[in-house]
Enzyme design. Structure first.
Site, short mmCIF file in Angstrom:
data_model
loop_
_atom_site.label_atom_id
_atom_site.label_comp_id
_atom_site.label_asym_id
_atom_site.label_seq_id
_atom_site.Cartn_x
_atom_site.Cartn_y
_atom_site.Cartn_z
N ASP A 477 21.47 -29.77 -7.68
CA ASP A 477 21.84 -29.05 -8.90
C ASP A 477 22.19 -30.04 -10.01
OD1 ASP A 477 22.53 -26.90 -10.49
OD2 ASP A 477 24.00 -26.06 -9.09
N ASP A 547 19.34 -18.81 -12.71
CA ASP A 547 20.58 -18.23 -12.19
C ASP A 547 20.57 -16.72 -12.39
OD1 ASP A 547 21.89 -20.29 -11.02
OD2 ASP A 547 23.13 -20.81 -12.74
C1 DGJ Z 1 24.28 -23.40 -10.61
C2 DGJ Z 1 23.23 -22.97 -9.64
O1 DGJ Z 1 22.09 -22.54 -10.31
C3 DGJ Z 1 23.81 -21.89 -8.76
O2 DGJ Z 1 22.82 -21.37 -7.93
C4 DGJ Z 1 24.94 -22.48 -7.96
O3 DGJ Z 1 24.45 -23.47 -7.11
C5 DGJ Z 1 25.99 -23.04 -8.91
N1 DGJ Z 1 25.41 -23.93 -9.88
C6 DGJ Z 1 27.07 -23.75 -8.14
O4 DGJ Z 1 27.93 -24.40 -8.95
#
Ligand code: DGJ
Length: 728
Positions: A477, A547
């Site tokens: 990430d 997301d």
């Molecule tokens: C952003 C990601 O896109 C989410 O799926 C998750 O992993 C969060 N960060 C965690 O902080």
């Protein structure tokens, strides 16, 4: 041979499948672009070179006025010597001079394709690709440019890139280096690009070219949610299936710039490459600089033709992962299920349910390291938070493996929290300007990935975790963009190298991890789809698309993403309702239909599922196993466009041999007493009959394509259906 050179006419022609690309060494020894489009069998193309004497179009002393580069299409445009359009490159010497005038010196053609040191690159066997290298030289400065063109005949793709070499005796500075100039003699084109935001990535925008420059790009250090390093130019009227469209996708995950300029004579100039804003590169005598690669394609069959070329090219010649052609494990990710609020018992309970439902991997997301119970701390401290996971990961993973599940883990390698042991030990590892107030994003700062010791630390600490337990997947990430881009170890005059060096450091870490763990499945992510680009796909076979996991929003996000990137790369999960991003509720079935068109998984607390939802999960899991080969390896047919058809969306995936297909339908908005929709299918064999695997009904391929398939009348918003057909 796909690459030919007519030495009399001095014309190069590159035949990439059913497309051709041509340019010539004109009489003043400049490279002039002639043609890109459907395949041409002839080399008789000099007439396409149209030098014209125009006012206010300077030309080199000693040459004729028509030698001005301002009036013709160029192959790689120079700066300061008479071409006033957006330049391909700007090189400054020690005296501060910036004009360059490179001429053709030599070329070579060979089988295969070289890699790009430290950068992503397409690849192919000698039988699959051929490469043309052209050397240009600016006599005054001694700077040489090598233009690379590699042809992938099977996919209608041409990969281009540039190397700059300082063959002079003094340092020079690269102020701008585009990965390719692509000029067009005809300016009646429309600019199509992908824009968006966090939770709304890769929406499609298309506009007429204006006289002047239109540009999109990123200055955020990552390719970004806001703009994607891809663009297309379409002839007016081009739609999903008809019309000529040119596409370019940059293999780069940092700051980029796309410029499209329509000039005074209706010629169109395009540039794509590293963003020159706050970029500069010192090139010592004897040193070389490689600009990232770009993949080009053209199709006369509309958006679909362009997408098929990109999908095939990316699947066959860019993704290298061990997982590339393997079925990815169905995962359940605990993020939306628990957020930071989990412990070993909670995870095991999810894993037990997952195993009972046929899910194949548990992914432990954010919050397992340092002392992290919220997002204010611990990034950089890649050791287990024992309070939550006593005894470390090994016991937990063993238990999970015993249930028959694989285990995956979240990392955010490039980031650091102020409240972390790493920061207390190495405060200078942060990107910052000493004395200036820092900008935070999600409370966190960014590590200086340009430094080898930072990459070494991350490599060692990630390896220590990966070696501590049987971890088969990581989610990588990155939850903020770069600010105050400066490195504590760079001299003042080289600070503008840092943003590119950051990207090189991030790629280096990927490369080292893949070398050590060749079977590790890495899923890219940046706050959802903030780094979904062709560069990343060289390192990771799949990327979390957004997301925003709301099924209706995903119709647009996945549609836009699919213009360039294949379904096998798009992370797509069934999540809980009301949806955590939109508060919308959609039926569980619909969430499954939308997620099944990408790399499939769940993002919810399985312990909270009703019996009805559990039964649906079992069905979706079974569907994944039955149909994923079609999604991952087949051809995508977008039968509707969610940006122009708000009522319903239909897409198909068809196996390459046309023996099977999946048809997915989502009715976003129900129209009371509305029409019965039918859609004409595509990509089928008209001579075959296809049987609906569920009902046994049979239809002729010809009728499905010419008369259409009747969609069911559904009664509520957000309902949908998925059909599998097999040729009989
Ligand atoms: C952003 C990601 O896109 C989410 O799926 C998750 O992993 C969060 N960060 C965690 O902080």
């Amino acid at each position: 041979m796909p690459i030919s050179f007519d030495s009399e006419r001095k014309i190069f022609k590159l035949d990439a499948g059913d497309t051709s690309y041509a340019f010539m060494i004109e009489k003043h020894n400049y490279l002039s672009h002639l043609y890109y489009g459907p395949e041409l069998s002839t080399m008789d193309l000099e007439y396409l070179y149209r030098p014209t004497v125009r006012g206010f179009a300077p030309y080199p002393e000693g040459m004729q006025p028509e030698a001005s580069r301002d009036v013709t299409a160029q192959e790689y445009s120079a700066f300061g010597t008479g071409d006033y359009r957006t330049p391909g490159f700007i090189i400054r010497d020690l005296k501060g001079y910036t004009a360059t005038d490179p001429h053709y010196v030599s070329h070579k053609i060979y089988a295969g394709k070289p890699g790009k040191p430290g950068l992503p690159a397409t690849f192919g066997k000698e039988a699959e690709t051929q490469t043309l290298e052209i050397l240009l030289r600016d006599e005054f400065s001694g700077v040489e440019f090598t233009l690379y063109y590699s042809v992938f005949e099977g996919e209608n793709i041409i990969a281009r890139s540039v190397k700059v070499a300082n063959c002079g005796s003094e340092k020079v500075y690269i102020e701008k280096v585009s990965s390719c100039t692509l000029d067009f003699w005809d300016g009646d084109l429309e600019f199509l690009h992908l824009w968006g935001s966090h939770c709304r990535e890769r929406w499609v925008e298309r506009e007429k070219l204006i006289h002047g420059v239109q540009s999109v790009g990123s200055m955020r250090g990552l390719s970004s949610h806001q703009h994607n390093p891809f663009f297309a130019l379409a002839e007016p009227g081009t739609d999903e299936t008809h019309g000529r469209i040119y596409g370019a996708a940059l293999l780069y995950s940092g700051n980029f710039l796309i410029e499209v300029e329509k000039d005074q004579f209706e010629l169109v100039r395009t540039q794509i490459g590293i963003n020159p804003e706050n970029f500069e590169w010192e090139l010592a005598p004897g040193a070389e600089f490689h600009a990232p690669e770009v993949i080009l394609t053209v199709s006369d069959k509309g958006l679909r033709g362009m997408s098929h070329n990109f999908h095939n090219g990316i699947r066959n010649h860019l993704i290298r992962s061990w997982w590339k052609d393997r079925k990815r494990p169905i995962l359940v990710n605990n993020w939306e299920g628990t957020y930071f609020n989990f412990n070993a018992e909670k995870l095991l309970n999810i894993a037990r349910d997952a195993a009972a439902l046929g899910i194949e991997m548990l992914v432990l997301d954010d919050g397992w390291f340092g002392h992290r119970n919220d997002d204010s701390n611990s990034l950089g401290d890649w050791f287990v938070f024992e309070e939550k996971l006593p005894g470390g990961l090994n016991n937990l993973v063993k238990e999970i493996n015993k249930l028959g599940l694989k285990f995956g883990l979240w990392f955010e390698p490039e980031m650091i929290s102020k409240d972390s042991e790493l920061y207390r030990k190495h405060p200078d590892w942060v990107l910052e300007i000493p004395g200036r107030t820092r900008s935070l994003g999600r409370w966190q700062m960014v590590l200086d990935m340009s430094r080898d010791e930072v990459v070494d630390y991350l490599f060692d600490s990630i390896c220590a975790i990966l070696d501590s337990a049987n971890i088969e997947y990581i989610k990588w990430d990155a939850n903020r963009h770069l600010t105050e881009v400066a490195s504590a170890v760079m001299p003042p005059e080289r600070q503008k190298e840092v943003s590119h060096r950051y990207v090189l450091g991030m790629y280096r870490l990927h490369e080292r991890l893949l070398e050590r763990y060749p079977k590790l499945l890495i899923e890219g992510c940046s706050g959802g789809g903030g780094r979904f680009d062709a560069g990343m796909l060289y390192y990771v076979p799949q990327i979390w698309t957004s997301d925003d996991s709301d099924a209706i929003e995903r119709l647009k996000i996945q549609y836009g993403t699919s213009l360039v990137y294949p379904c096998s790369t798009m992370g797509a999960h069934v999540s809980d309702c009301p949806n955590h991003q939109t508060a919308r509720s959609t039926p569980f079935e619909t969430r499954g239909i939308v997620a099944l068109s990408g790399t499939f998984g769940y993002e919810l607390d399985l312990n909270k599922m009703t019996q009805e939802e559990r039964d649906l999960i079992k069905k979706q899991v079974a569907d994944y196993h039955k149909y994923n080969h079609i999604v991952a390896n087949g051809d995508l047919y977008r039968l509707t466009d969610p940006f122009t058809e708000p009522r319903y969306t239909v897409w198909m995936q068809v196996t390459k041999d046309k023996s099977e297909f999946l048809l997915s339908y989502v009715q976003s908005r129900m129209i009371p007493h509305g029409p019965l929709y039918s859609v004409r299918l595509d990509g089928l064999d008209p001579a075959r009959r296809y049987r609906n695997s569920e009902t046994g009904e049979e239809f002729s391929g010809e009728a499905l394509m010419k008369a259409g398939f009747m969609l069911p009348h559904l009664f509520t918003d957000g309902t949908g259906a998925i059909y599998h057909f097999q040729a009989v």
